[in-house]
Design an enzyme around this catalytic site. Structure first.
Site, PDB file in Angstrom:
ATOM      1  N   ARG A 144       6.570 -10.386   1.162  1.00  0.00           N
ATOM      2  CA  ARG A 144       5.451 -11.242   1.585  1.00  0.00           C
ATOM      3  C   ARG A 144       5.037 -12.191   0.487  1.00  0.00           C
ATOM      4  O   ARG A 144       5.015 -11.807  -0.687  1.00  0.00           O
ATOM      5  CB  ARG A 144       4.258 -10.366   1.990  1.00  0.00           C
ATOM      6  CG  ARG A 144       4.616  -9.538   3.182  1.00  0.00           C
ATOM      7  CD  ARG A 144       3.439  -8.867   3.823  1.00  0.00           C
ATOM      8  NE  ARG A 144       3.932  -8.302   5.069  1.00  0.00           N
ATOM      9  CZ  ARG A 144       3.544  -7.140   5.559  1.00  0.00           C
ATOM     10  NH1 ARG A 144       2.623  -6.436   4.954  1.00  0.00           N
ATOM     11  NH2 ARG A 144       4.059  -6.708   6.682  1.00  0.00           N
ATOM     12  N   SER A 201       0.385  -6.625   7.541  1.00  0.00           N
ATOM     13  CA  SER A 201       0.298  -5.197   7.227  1.00  0.00           C
ATOM     14  C   SER A 201      -0.231  -4.344   8.384  1.00  0.00           C
ATOM     15  O   SER A 201      -0.764  -4.846   9.377  1.00  0.00           O
ATOM     16  CB  SER A 201      -0.600  -5.055   6.008  1.00  0.00           C
ATOM     17  OG  SER A 201      -1.592  -4.106   6.204  1.00  0.00           O
ATOM     18  N   ASP A 245       2.416   2.079   7.362  1.00  0.00           N
ATOM     19  CA  ASP A 245       2.756   0.918   6.553  1.00  0.00           C
ATOM     20  C   ASP A 245       3.768   0.108   7.353  1.00  0.00           C
ATOM     21  O   ASP A 245       4.692   0.676   7.938  1.00  0.00           O
ATOM     22  CB  ASP A 245       3.382   1.366   5.222  1.00  0.00           C
ATOM     23  CG  ASP A 245       3.529   0.197   4.279  1.00  0.00           C
ATOM     24  OD1 ASP A 245       2.708   0.069   3.355  1.00  0.00           O
ATOM     25  OD2 ASP A 245       4.462  -0.609   4.481  1.00  0.00           O
ATOM     26  N   ASP A 303       1.731   5.057  -4.187  1.00  0.00           N
ATOM     27  CA  ASP A 303       2.475   3.914  -4.718  1.00  0.00           C
ATOM     28  C   ASP A 303       1.687   2.612  -4.784  1.00  0.00           C
ATOM     29  O   ASP A 303       2.010   1.711  -5.541  1.00  0.00           O
ATOM     30  CB  ASP A 303       3.742   3.674  -3.864  1.00  0.00           C
ATOM     31  CG  ASP A 303       3.427   3.532  -2.372  1.00  0.00           C
ATOM     32  OD1 ASP A 303       2.250   3.639  -2.003  1.00  0.00           O
ATOM     33  OD2 ASP A 303       4.361   3.315  -1.584  1.00  0.00           O
ATOM     34  N   HIS A 304       0.609   2.507  -3.993  1.00  0.00           N
ATOM     35  CA  HIS A 304      -0.047   1.200  -3.878  1.00  0.00           C
ATOM     36  C   HIS A 304      -1.144   0.958  -4.915  1.00  0.00           C
ATOM     37  O   HIS A 304      -1.596  -0.157  -5.057  1.00  0.00           O
ATOM     38  CB  HIS A 304      -0.664   1.046  -2.485  1.00  0.00           C
ATOM     39  CG  HIS A 304       0.314   0.603  -1.436  1.00  0.00           C
ATOM     40  ND1 HIS A 304       1.400   1.345  -1.070  1.00  0.00           N
ATOM     41  CD2 HIS A 304       0.361  -0.519  -0.673  1.00  0.00           C
ATOM     42  CE1 HIS A 304       2.072   0.698  -0.118  1.00  0.00           C
ATOM     43  NE2 HIS A 304       1.460  -0.426   0.134  1.00  0.00           N
ATOM     44  N   ARG A 325      -2.622  -2.168   7.841  1.00  0.00           N
ATOM     45  CA  ARG A 325      -3.922  -1.626   7.401  1.00  0.00           C
ATOM     46  C   ARG A 325      -4.947  -1.696   8.530  1.00  0.00           C
ATOM     47  O   ARG A 325      -5.292  -2.769   9.018  1.00  0.00           O
ATOM     48  CB  ARG A 325      -4.402  -2.341   6.137  1.00  0.00           C
ATOM     49  CG  ARG A 325      -4.679  -3.806   6.271  1.00  0.00           C
ATOM     50  CD  ARG A 325      -4.883  -4.472   4.921  1.00  0.00           C
ATOM     51  NE  ARG A 325      -3.613  -4.673   4.246  1.00  0.00           N
ATOM     52  CZ  ARG A 325      -3.345  -5.670   3.403  1.00  0.00           C
ATOM     53  NH1 ARG A 325      -4.278  -6.546   3.083  1.00  0.00           N
ATOM     54  NH2 ARG A 325      -2.159  -5.795   2.843  1.00  0.00           N
TER      55      ARG A 325
END
Ligand code: MIC
Ligand code: SF4
Length: 807
Positions: free
Chosen positions: A499, A694, A211, A146-147, A696
Site C-alpha cells: 500500500r 484494511s 487482516d 507484528d504491527h 480494521r
C-alpha cells in the site's frame, strides 16, 4: 531434573494438537512479559522449538473428508468446478444445503478451518470474543504481534522499545490467548502472513484472518480471507461464517519469468488492469504453465497483493512448488497427505482448457514478456512499466530522486525475495557502488531472518549501508520514525510493500511512494533515481566508470535449509479456566466493550450531515494507523481519529467538518461528539469504493460508538461494508450515483422504510436543505435477513452471546 520432567509432562498436555519434533531449550516467559499473570503458573513455559507441525489432526481430517465431500458436491453440481469453488464447497457449513449458488448474490455460510489475528486487530476481536461466553476457541486460532513495533534504529533496540511501550497490550493478548486456547506469536516472531505461510497454511484449507492480507495463503492453495474482528469472533465461537458467493476471475499465466521481472510484477500488472475495485466480491484464480513455474512464496506475493484490487481472495492450485515449500518448512507430513488427494486440489480439467466458459472474466499474462513495474504514487493500481517511467514521471512532475528504498512486508520478505535483492546489493559492492538512498530491510519472520543471517545475506546488505529492522510490519503501516518526515517535504520513496496511500508510510502526505519488487527497490535505492532502468541504464561508480547491474539471481528455498533458534511461539494453556484477564479501568490502551444499543424501532428523522467525503477514502483515511495504532484496544480513545484523513467535499481540507450547531469547522470526531451530546444522529456521505484497504473494524466501530447512524456512499469495499453491518450501522449506496451531487453542507436527513427493512427493498431518504427545500432519493442496501437482525439488535455481538448459549 524434577523440574525438567515436570515441564516435559506439561508439554505433553500443552501440545495436544502440535507435533514437536525438536525442542532445544526451556526458558522463562518473563523474558518478554515480566508482569505476565501466568508466570507463577508453572504450566506455561516458553519454548524454543526448531520444527513445529501445528494442527496436524485437523489437516488430516480435512484431507480425509475431501474426496467424499467432492463426490457429494458433484451429485448436486453437474459441471466442472474451478479450484476455488471446490475449496468453498468443501467448507460449506454442515447445516447448509449444497446448491449451485448465484455468484455475486447468494449469501452462504462456511465453516473455516482456522482463524488468524494480528495484534492491532486482535485486541478488538478478542475484546468481543470475551463477551461471547465461551471457555475456548472452537477452531485453531493464533495471534501475531507484528504491527506495533516502530522501526527507528535497529532490530534489537526497536524490539526492546516496543516491548516496553506495548507491555500492557502484549500482556493482555498473551494471557487472553493462553486462556482461550490460542497460539501466541510474540513480538519479533514475524509478520502474521509470513508466519502463517511457514507454519499453518495448507492446500485446500480455509482460513479467515483479521487482516486484509490474510489472502497471502492462497500461495499455498488455501482459501484465505480477510475479515473484521466480529467475523473472527463468530468463527472462534463456533458459529458459521457468512460470505457472498464470489464471482470468479481467471488469470492465465503463460511463459516464464526472466531477467528483472518477478512475481511482484504479475500482481502490479494485474492491479493496473483491474484497478483498486476491480476485484470486489471476486476470487482470482491463477493457472497455466506460467503459474506452475512460480515458487510458492512468489505465488503468495501475488495473492497477498490481490487485496489491493479488493479481491475476496486469490488462489493457485496445488503443485510441486507447494510440495517443496511444505517440505522445506518442516511439513512433509502435510505435503504427503496433500499428494494423496492431488486430483481434488486443482480445477476440473476443462476449466483451465476453456477458462472463458467457467470464469466471469479471464486475463492472460505472458510472463516471458512481463516488464518490471512501478505502481504509484498514492494508489497501488497506477501501474507504469519501467521502460515508461522516465516519460510518465516527467509528465506528472514526480520527484525523481529516490530518498529511501524499503524492502520487506508480508508480501515480499521470503527467502527468495531477500536472496534476489541481495544478489543486486552484492553487485553494488563488487562494482564499487554505494546505495545513494537510505535502504532498509524488514524480514518477514524470525525463521527467514535467522536463515539469511546464517547464509551471509545480511552482511551483504550491511556492506552497502542498509539498516535491518525488526521482523515486523514497521514502515509498511507507518511505524517508521523517519527523521525529517515532519517537515512534509515533497520526496519519493520506493518499497516492496502493498500500500502506498497518502501519508501511509511516514505520515507525510507529500511522500510519493511507489511499489515495486524487492530487487527493483534495491536497484533504485542504489541508483537513487526513480527513472533508472537497470535493464538499459548504467551507473557511474566510485572510480568514475560506467557500470551496469546484471539481472538478479536467487534461491527459491535456502540451499542449506531453513534454520531458527527461537521462532517466538507461546503455546496456550491446556486448562485456561483459572486465568483471569484484567483490564485496568483507567487504562489508555485497553477498554472493555459495552454493547451498543439496539435500533429504536422507528424510522430516523433529523439526522445531520457529519461530513461529505470527496474522492479516495480508504480505511487509512477513516481510521489512520501510525501513532493511532496504540489505541486499537481502546474504542473511546481511538475514536478521536475518525475520518482525519478524509477530504471534505466542501472545503477540500482533510479531517475537518462544519459543526451545524455552531457553524465552526472542527475535527470530525469533535463535531460528532457534540452531536452525540445533543442527542442528534448523523450520517456520513462518501464516494466510490469507500473503506478500501484494511480490515480494521475500528473504521466501522468508531462512527457507531460516536453515534453516527448511517453511511451513504456511491460504492463500498467488501470488508468495510460487512464491518459496518456487523456493528449495527446502516450501510447504504446511492441508487442513482448522481444523487451524491445533491448533498449540501447544511443538510438534514430522514431515513424512511426502516420499519419494513427487507432484503432487496431500497430505503427512502428525504434530504432537507438549509433553504427549506427538500429532495427525495432512493438508497440501496445489501442486507440479508440475518444482517437485518444484526441491525435491529444494535450489532451482531448482541446476538452472538445468545446463540452460543443456545448452541
Ligand atoms: C494494513 O496493511 O493496512 C493492515 C495494517 O495490515 C490492516 C490491518 C489493520 O488495520 O490493523 C489490514 O490490511 O487489514
Ligand atoms: Fe503488516 Fe504491511 Fe502486511 Fe499490513 S500490509 S500486514 S501492515 S506488512
Amino acid at each position: 531434573m524434577l523440574l525438567f520432567s515436570l515441564k516435559r509432562l506439561i508439554l505433553n498436555y500443552t501440545f495436544h494438537s502440535l507435533k514437536v519434533t525438536s525442542i532445544s531449550i526451556f526458558s522463562k516467559i518473563d523474558k518478554f512479559f515480566p508482569s505476565h499473570k501466568l508466570k507463577q503458573n508453572s504450566y506455561l513455559c516458553e519454548l524454543k522449538i526448531k520444527t513445529m507441525l501445528f494442527d496436524f489432526e485437523m489437516i488430516k481430517s480435512v484431507y480425509q473428508h475431501f474426496p467424499e465431500k467432492m463426490k457429494e458436491i458433484k451429485k448436486h453440481i453437474h459441471r466442472p468446478l474451478t479450484f476455488a469453488e471446490k475449496v468453498l464447497y468443501v467448507h460449506l457449513h454442515p447445516t447448509h444445503k449444497i446448491e449451485d449458488f448465484k455468484r455475486g448474490q447468494s449469501y452462504v455460510e462456511f465453516a473455516p478451518d482456522r482463524v488468524a489475528m494480528q495484534d492491532a486487530t486482535a485486541q478488538m476481536a478478542l475484546l468481543q470474543f470475551m463477551q461471547a461466553g465461551r471457555p475456548k476457541v472452537a477452531v485453531p486460532s493464533t495471534v501475531h504481534c507484528d504491527h506495533l513495533i516502530v522501526a527507528k534504529s535497529n532490530a534489537k533496540e526497536d524490539l526492546d522499545r516496543a516491548i516496553k511501550m506495548n507491555q500492557e497490550v502484549y500482556d493482555f493478548l498473551s494471557s487472553v490467548s493462553a486462556k482461550y486456547g490460542i497460539g501466541f506469536w510474540k513480538p519479533g516472531a514475524g509478520i502474521i502472513h509470513q508466519v502463517l505461510l511457514e507454519n499453518y497454511a495448507f492446500p485446500g484449507g480455509m482460513m479467515i484472518g483479521t487482516d486484509s492480507h490474510t489472502v497471502n495463503a492462497g500461495g499455498l492453495g488455501m482459501i484465505a480471507i480477510g475479515v473484521g474482528g466480529a467475523d473472527a469472533c463468530d468463527v472462534m465461537a463456533g458459529l458459521p461464517w457468512e460470505l457472498k458467493w464470489p464471482q470468479l476471475i481467471g488469470v492465465k499465466l503463460t511463459g516464464k519469468l526472466n531477467g528483472w521481472a518477478s512475481p511482484k510484477d504479475v500482481i502490479l500488472k494485474v492491479a493496473g488492469i483491474l484497478t483498486v475495485k476491480g476485484g470486489t466480491d471476486k476470487i482470482i484464480e491463477y493457472f497455466g504453465e506460467g503459474a506452475k513455474s512460480l515458487s510458492a512464496t512468489g505465488k503468495a506475493t501475488i495473492c497477498n497483493m490481490g487485496a489491493e484490487v479488493g479481491a475476496t481472495t486469490s488462489i493457485f492450485a496445488y503443485d510441486d512448488s507447494m510440495y517443496r515449500y511444505l517440505v522445506a518448512t518442516g511439513r512433509k507430513e502435510v505435503a504427503d497427505l496433500a499428494n494423496t488427494i492431488k486430483e481434488h486440489l486443482t480445477a476440473d480439467a476443462d476449466v483451465y482448457e476453456h477458462p472463458e466458459k467457467y470464469f466471469d472474466q479471464v486475463i492472460e499474462i505472458n510472463l516471458s514478456e512481463l516488464e518490471p513495474h512501478l505502481n504509484g504514487p498514492f494508489t497501488p493500481d497506477l501501474a507504469t512499466p519501467i521502460s515508461k517511467i522516465k516519460e510518465v514521471a516527467g509528465k506528472n512532475g514526480w520527484p525523481l530522486e529516490v530518498s529511501a528504498g524499503l524492502i520487506g512486508s508480508c508480501t515480499n520478505s521470503s527467502y527468495e525475495d531477500i536472496s534476489r535483492a541481495a544478489s543486486v546489493a552484492k553487485q553494488a559492492e563488487e562494482k564499487k557502488l554505494k546505495a545513494k538512498a537510505e535502504f532498509t530491510i524488514t524480514p518477514g519472520s524470525e525463521q527467514v531472518r535467522y536463515t539469511i543471517e546464517k547464509d551471509g545475506l545480511i552482511d551483504i546488505f550491511n556492506k552497502i549501508g542498509a539498516k535491518v529492522f525488526a521482523n515486523a510490519c514497521g514502515p509498511c503501516i507507518g511505524m517508521w520514525d523517519r527523521r525529517g518526515a515532519d517537515k512534509k517535504e515533497k520526496n519519493t520513496i520506493v518499497h516492496s510493500f502493498n500500500r502506498n496511500f497518502s501519508a501511509r508510510q511516514d505520515g507525510n502526505p507529500n511522500t510519493h511512494a511507489f511499489v515495486a519488487s524487492p530487487e527493483m527497490v534495491t536497484a533504485l535505492a542504489i541508483a537513487g533515481r526513480l527513472d533508472f532502468n537497470p535493464m538499459t541504464d548504467t551507473l557511474i561508480n566510485e572510480e568514475g566508470k560506467a557500470v551496469k547491474l546484471d539481472p538478479p539471481t536467487g534461491f527459491e528455498l535456502p540451499p542449506n535449509g531453513f534454520k531458527v533458534d527461537d521462532p517466538g511461539y507461546q503455546a496456550p494453556a491446556e486448562d485456561g479456566s483459572q486465568i483471569e484477564i484484567k483490564v485496568k479501568p483507567d487504562s489508555q490502551r485497553l477498554q472493555l466493550l459495552e454493547p451498543f444499543s439496539p435500533w429504536e424501532g422507528t424510522d430516523w428523522y433529523g439526522l445531520k450531515l457529519l461530513i461529505k467525503v470527496k474522492g479516495k477514502c480508504t480505511t487509512d483515511h477513516i481510521s489512520p494507523a501510525g501513532k493511532w495504532l496504540q489505541y486499537r484496544g481502546h474504542l473511546d480513545n481511538i475514536s478521536n481519529n475518525l475520518l482525519l484523513g478524509a477530504v471534505n467535499a466542501f472545503t477540500g481540507e482533510a479531517g475537518k467538518t462544519k459543526n451545524q450547531l455552531t457553524g465552526q469547522y472542527e475535527e470530525v470526531a469533535k463535531v460528532q461528539r457534540a452531536y452525540k451530546a445533543a442527542n442528534i444522529g448523523s450520517i456520513i456521505v462518501g464516494d466510490e469504493n469507500y473503506g478500501e484497504g484494511s480490515s480494521r473494524e475500528h473504521a466501522a466501530m468508531e462512527p457507531r460508538y460516536l453515534g453516527v447512524k448511517a453511511v451513504l456512499v456511491k460504492s463500498f469495499a467488501r470488508i468495510h461494508e460487512t464491518n459496518l453491518k456487523k456493528q449495527g450501522m446502516l450501510a447504504l449506496t446511492f441508487a442513482d450515483k448522481n444523487d451524491y451531487d445533491k448533498i449540501q453542507e447544511d443538510d438534514t436527513f430522514d431515513i424512511i422504510g426502516l420499519t419494513q427493512f427487507t432484503p432487496g427493498k431500497p430505503l427512502t431518504i428525504v434530504i432537507h436543505h438549509k433553504d427549506g427545500s427538500q429532495e427525495t432519493i432512493l438508497a440501496n442496501h445489501s442486507y440479508n435477513e440475518q444482517q437485518i437482525e444484526w441491525f435491529k439488535a444494535g450489532g451482531a455481538l448482541n446476538i452472538i452471546r445468545n446463540k452460543v448459549k443456545n448452541s
